[in-house]
Design an enzyme around this catalytic site. Structure first.
Site, short mmCIF file in Angstrom:
data_model
loop_
_atom_site.label_atom_id
_atom_site.label_comp_id
_atom_site.label_asym_id
_atom_site.label_seq_id
_atom_site.Cartn_x
_atom_site.Cartn_y
_atom_site.Cartn_z
CG HIS A 129 -0.41 0.26 2.51
ND1 HIS A 129 -0.14 -0.74 3.42
CD2 HIS A 129 -0.06 1.41 3.14
CE1 HIS A 129 0.34 -0.23 4.54
NE2 HIS A 129 0.41 1.08 4.39
CG ASP A 164 -0.15 -4.12 2.73
OD1 ASP A 164 0.19 -3.51 1.71
OD2 ASP A 164 -0.44 -3.53 3.79
CB SER A 246 3.11 1.50 6.19
OG SER A 246 1.94 1.74 6.94
#
Length: 413
Positions: A129, A164, A246
């Site tokens: 992402h 992801d 992230s």
């Protein structure tokens, strides 16, 4: 002799003494306040007049006391950060646009996250992402910033929205020297314990190389991927993780990778850390990243079968398991002897096998089946339990059920 009088002297009305009115009270109060203020001002004037001057041209630097020795926990954190700095990077998505009469190129950052060096060839692992906009926004590129604050263009090797995860590589025209990056050490995630100390390093809110510390607060948490599938086995931690973390590493006290920081829990109206973050476990990361490097994508585990709609199976009064509708020719299920549903316009000629267990896990429905199959690895041998329902040959009597178990080799798609 009598004399007339209108009144006697003692009978005259007496005049009351004058009393102060409201105005008088107000005046007295104001006068008192003014008098008190004057006293205080006079005292402060005397004090200020006798006070030392606020500046001193002869002032000297104060002598600092020596720092006490670091304790063992502090030394552990300091050494870990020094060791890991060359392995952790910022990952930015940058859009290039031509502006002005002279078509000058301007850049605009559209996304930011963290990453880490995976191998000796300098490949970078991050979350999918973080770089997903590369495929959605034109004229965008990935840029990796090292600990020494040098920035380098990068290309996407491959990605997996289902897990992801994404793998980047420095662009051929823009590579740092081999000694400027260091691959991260890989740890195990299958032996993690709740309460174990962990560290997170990343780029939260654009603050590069930020380290936070916490513990593992839970294990085996399910989280949603960008593809809206479930990633099983996530590590839950209270180490502060915020937007920008992230794709960064979650580390044990030895500095080994045990997870990739991916998501945070939030409350209504909040988008920052509330003490609950999630990381993809390192053993899953190892499998996915290796497949991306080998094939440019993740090979999806496949048993070579399709399932009957679950509502139809329940209406047929099969309350547990999933029924095989068809098996792929020469696929894993076909080679192991499983069979599918056979129907005509008038009736069921043959029920499909009813799968009730895979790799020791109970399969009650489609959700269980998909969850377990996603956890399998292509080429892995697994045991499959199923019920075979044989119809009577003459169409009379009750079906006969037999419990069976076979071993098949997981395929890929």
């Amino acid at each position: 002799m009598t004399r007339d009088r209108a009144y006697d002297e003692d009978d005259r009305p007496r005049r009351d003494r004058a009393r102060p009115g409201v105005a008088g009270w107000v005046f007295s109060a104001a006068f008192g306040v003014a008098l008190a203020a004057g006293v205080f001002l006079a005292r402060d004037y005397v004090r200020l007049r006798n006070a030392p001057p606020p500046t001193d041209p002869g002032a000297q630097l104060r002598q600092a006391t020596e720092r006490p020795p670091l304790d063992s926990e502090e030394r552990e954190a300091v050494e870990l950060f020094k060791k890991l700095k060359p392995s952790v990077v910022n990952v930015d998505v940058v859009q290039r646009q031509r502006v002005g009469w002279q078509d000058q190129v301007a850049e605009r950052q559209t996304g930011a996250g963290s990453g880490f060096v995976w191998d000796d060839d300098g490949r970078i692992v991050t979350n999918y992402h973080v770089v997903a906009e590369l495929a959605r926004i034109p004229n965008t590129l990935a840029r990796v910033t090292l600990a020494d604050r040098t920035a380098w263009d990068a290309v996407v090797v491959g990605a997996s929205p289902e897990y992801d995860l994404a793998v980047l590589q420095f662009a051929a025209h823009d590579r740092p020297a081999a000694g400027r990056v260091r691959k991260i050490e890989l740890g195990t995630s299958g032996d993690l314990e709740v309460g174990q100390k962990v560290y997170a390093i990343g780029n939260p809110l654009g603050l590069s190389l930020t380290m936070t510390k916490g513990i593992i607060s839970a294990l085996d948490r399910p989280i949603k991927s960008p593809a809206n599938t479930t990633i099983s086995g996530a590590v839950q931690t209270d180490a502060a993780i915020n937007p920008g973390n992230s794709g960064g590493p979650l580390l044990d006290k030895a500095g080994r990778l045990i997870g990739v920081n991916t998501a945070i829990a939030t409350t209504s109206g909040s988008s920052g850390n509330i003490g609950i973050g999630f990381a993809i476990p390192s053993e899953l990361v190892n499998t996915v990243v290796t497949q991306i490097i080998q094939h440019g994508r993740v090979l999806q585990p496949d048993l070579g079968l399709e399932l009957v709609d679950q509502q139809k199976v329940r209406r047929a009064r099969f309350d547990h398991g999933v029924m095989v509708e068809r098996v792929a020719p020469n696929g894993p299920a076909a080679k192991a002897g499983l069979r599918g549903l056979a129907v005509t316009a008038r009736r069921v000629e043959q029920f499909g096998d009813l799968v009730t267990g895979i790799k020791g896990e109970t399969i009650d429905g489609v959700e269980d089946y998909e969850r377990v199959v996603r956890s399998l690895k292509p080429g892995e041998p697994v045991q499959v339990k199923f019920r075979r329902i044989d119809l009577p040959e003459n169409g009379r009597g009750a079906p006969r059920e037999t419990e069976k178990e076979v071993t098949l080799t997981v395929g890929s798609s």
